[in-house]
Design a protein around this motif. Structure first.
Motif, mmCIF file in Angstrom:
data_model
loop_
_atom_site.group_PDB
_atom_site.id
_atom_site.type_symbol
_atom_site.label_atom_id
_atom_site.label_comp_id
_atom_site.label_asym_id
_atom_site.label_seq_id
_atom_site.Cartn_x
_atom_site.Cartn_y
_atom_site.Cartn_z
ATOM 1 N N MET B 23 -14.340 -20.273 4.081
ATOM 2 C CA MET B 23 -14.121 -20.244 2.627
ATOM 3 C C MET B 23 -13.733 -18.844 2.166
ATOM 4 N N LEU B 24 -14.334 -17.837 2.799
ATOM 5 C CA LEU B 24 -14.041 -16.449 2.435
ATOM 6 C C LEU B 24 -12.582 -16.120 2.742
ATOM 7 N N GLY B 25 -12.110 -16.573 3.904
ATOM 8 C CA GLY B 25 -10.714 -16.350 4.276
ATOM 9 C C GLY B 25 -9.778 -17.006 3.264
ATOM 10 N N TYR B 26 -10.134 -18.233 2.874
ATOM 11 C CA TYR B 26 -9.331 -18.945 1.882
ATOM 12 C C TYR B 26 -9.321 -18.188 0.555
ATOM 13 N N LEU B 27 -10.498 -17.709 0.146
ATOM 14 C CA LEU B 27 -10.609 -17.017 -1.138
ATOM 15 C C LEU B 27 -9.746 -15.768 -1.186
ATOM 16 N N ALA B 28 -9.686 -15.044 -0.072
ATOM 17 C CA ALA B 28 -8.876 -13.824 -0.029
ATOM 18 C C ALA B 28 -7.405 -14.166 -0.298
ATOM 19 N N VAL B 29 -6.928 -15.233 0.379
ATOM 20 C CA VAL B 29 -5.532 -15.651 0.200
ATOM 21 C C VAL B 29 -5.308 -16.171 -1.227
ATOM 22 N N HIS B 30 -6.250 -16.965 -1.721
ATOM 23 C CA HIS B 30 -6.180 -17.546 -3.056
ATOM 24 C C HIS B 30 -6.103 -16.439 -4.112
ATOM 25 N N MET B 31 -6.937 -15.408 -3.935
ATOM 26 C CA MET B 31 -6.972 -14.309 -4.903
ATOM 27 C C MET B 31 -5.636 -13.561 -4.913
ATOM 28 N N LEU B 32 -5.112 -13.284 -3.707
ATOM 29 C CA LEU B 32 -3.834 -12.564 -3.638
ATOM 30 C C LEU B 32 -2.723 -13.392 -4.273
ATOM 31 N N GLY B 33 -2.741 -14.710 -3.997
ATOM 32 C CA GLY B 33 -1.736 -15.600 -4.586
ATOM 33 C C GLY B 33 -1.817 -15.603 -6.106
ATOM 34 N N ASN B 34 -3.050 -15.613 -6.633
ATOM 35 C CA ASN B 34 -3.244 -15.623 -8.086
ATOM 36 C C ASN B 34 -2.585 -14.429 -8.757
ATOM 37 N N LEU B 35 -2.618 -13.299 -8.056
ATOM 38 C CA LEU B 35 -2.112 -12.062 -8.657
ATOM 39 C C LEU B 35 -0.611 -12.143 -8.933
ATOM 40 N N LYS B 36 0.063 -13.116 -8.318
ATOM 41 C CA LYS B 36 1.499 -13.291 -8.572
ATOM 42 C C LYS B 36 1.768 -13.615 -10.043
ATOM 43 N N ILE B 37 0.704 -14.008 -10.748
ATOM 44 C CA ILE B 37 0.864 -14.346 -12.167
ATOM 45 C C ILE B 37 1.367 -13.144 -12.961
ATOM 46 N N PHE B 38 1.078 -11.928 -12.453
ATOM 47 C CA PHE B 38 1.499 -10.715 -13.160
ATOM 48 C C PHE B 38 3.002 -10.448 -12.999
ATOM 49 N N PHE B 39 3.681 -11.226 -12.131
ATOM 50 C CA PHE B 39 5.132 -11.076 -11.956
ATOM 51 C C PHE B 39 5.899 -12.104 -12.779
#
Lengths: 249, 223
Positions: B23-39
């Motif tokens: 779950m932690l591995g997934y969360l790291a990827v999920h969080m990075l993906g979320n940051l794309k919202i700033f683009f």
């Protein structure tokens, strides 16, 4: 020193217990905690009351018999056994709470005495090495690296008092069991039973109704012999290794 | 062997450690993906769509996403069931509390159980809000995640639920990651500082990264 003691009194294993309050006077700072309780008991006996039952034996900090939770801490405020705790750690006029070890695997026998035979059964399950009896072997026949000897000794210091169980919010016996597993598993003499030892001791520990480890670390803080928390990590490693080996067979 | 492993509390702890790390591995990827919202909307929605076409042509449309979902559901259920059974056992092992209470353990350690329950409830709400849109405010639009995220973080309760859950996540990860290292037997005195540092960094970075999105919407950086 004049002290107020609040002591857990319980007639027997089946009776309900409660905290009883006692006043003791004339306590010297040089007395050990157990001597202070002896003073209380002398007064109780003279008054015709039932003395407070508590475990003690060597009073030198090496046997592991004494077992009191003092002001919420196993063996009290200092990092030592109750017998080596001295009244200079307290102040005149203090109120001191004295309770037995609390764990369902350590039922109260009377007052502050609990039954710790669950530990004996864990040791019986694998806390030994099988060696042929007879003349002692030549000491240098089995070389032990210094680092391994030190590691084994650090864990061999466990006196089996049960402070780890008393301090653990889950009543777990992980630190006790891991101390013995690490002590014997690192040595060549313990190698033939390395896998069965950890599997059997852990199984017995669970059988006795001890809780599990949530890595709170209270056990290692309370341990009068300074068994490190990483002892548990080491036992987990040994347990997983033994499981893998058993699966291959 | 599998059976004895599951029956043993140490085996359940191992299950918790492994499922937690997944779950932690997934969360790291999920969080990075979320940051794309700033683009911006285009890039974020495009990224969301790419998640569905991931692995094509080897995989069918959305298969990669469904594989991830199945793995995550298994991980969450295994983690929660183990935690429940272990907690029951732990509480049974210490039925009588001490009369004299001492302040015990760190906040993160003490809140593992309640924090886990909060996170479990949050996951349910989060899926109903932004995956299925069942409880979404202001009309859920399939295929327009950028707009949906802005809708959620335009409500006060959306922000409160999310930020509280992410703080709980940080605390949970801080104790959980380090504990997993001990359960799996890889921790040691020499490596402890490294494990504690990684646990702290993961906790802070994940919480900050996730919270950045509602804060971005609230401050108008994302609109």
């Amino acid at each position: 020193m004049k002290l107020t003691l609040r002591v857990w009194r319980q007639q027997n294993a089946d009776a309900d217990g409660a905290m009883s309050t006692y006043e003791v006077d004339g306590i010297s700072a040089d007395m050990s905690f157990l001597e202070m309780l002896d003073t209380l008991n002398e007064e109780l006996i003279l008054a015709g009351d039932d003395p407070v039952a508590f475990d003690h034996d060597c009073r030198e900090g090496i046997c592991g018999a004494c077992s009191l939770v003092i002001n919420g801490g196993a063996h009290g405020p200092e990092r030592t056994t109750t017998c080596q705790l001295h009244m200079r750690s307290f102040h005149d006029g203090d109120t001191i709470d004295i309770e037995p070890w609390r764990a369902s695997a350590f039922p109260v026998v009377k007052d502050l005495v609990v039954d710790r035979s669950a530990f004996d059964r864990i040791i019986q399950a694998g806390g030994y090495v099988s060696v042929p009896t007879g003349a002692a072997p030549e000491a240098h026949a089995t070389p032990v690296p210094k680092a391994d000897a030190d590691f084994a000794f650090e864990h061999a210091e466990c006196i089996g008092c049960g402070a780890c169980v008393a301090a653990c919010p889950n009543g777990a016996a992980m630190l006790f069991t891991s101390a013995k597993v690490n002590h014997l598993n690192v040595l060549p003499q313990g190698a033939p039973e390395r896998e069965t030892r950890v599997l059997d001791m852990v199984a017995q520990m669970d059988e006795e109704g001890f809780g599990g480890c949530t890595l709170v670390g209270e056990c290692a803080t309370a341990c009068p012999k300074g068994i490190p928390l990483f002892s548990i990590t080491g036992m987990n490693k040994e347990w997983l290794r033994a499981g893998r080996k058993a699966a291959k067979r | 062997m599998t059976r004895t492993m599951w029956d043993s509390p140490l085996g359940k702890k191992t299950v918790m450690a492994v499922s937690g790390l997944i779950m932690l591995g997934y969360l790291a990827v999920h969080m990075l993906g979320n940051l794309k919202i700033f683009f911006g909307e285009g890039e974020f929605d495009h990224y969301a769509h790419w998640l569905r076409t991931l692995g094509e042509p080897f995989l069918h449309y959305e298969w990669a996403l469904w594989i991830v979902r199945v793995v995550l559901v298994v991980a969450v259920v295994a983690h929660a069931v183990s935690a429940y059974q272990l907690s029951r056992r732990d509480i049974r092992a210490r039925p009588t509390k001490y009369v004299h209470k001492k302040p015990r353990a760190s906040y993160a350690t003490r809140t593992m159980r309640w924090g886990g329950i909060i996170l479990g409830l949050f996951i349910v709400w989060h899926i109903l809000d932004l995956t299925t849109g069942t409880v979404h405010a202001n009309g859920f639009q399939h295929g327009h995640p950028y707009q949906n995220v802005i809708d959620t973080f335009s409500t006060w309760y959306g922000n409160v639920i999310y930020i509280v859950a992410m703080l709980a996540l940080g605390l949970h990860v801080q104790h959980g990651f380090w504990s997993a290292a001990q359960t799996l037997g890889v921790g040691s005195r020499t490596r402890d500082r490294a494990f504690k540092t990684v646990a702290n960094v993961l906790a802070v970075v994940l919480t900050a990264g996730f919270v950045a999105v509602p804060v971005g919407v609230m401050t108008g950086v994302v609109s």
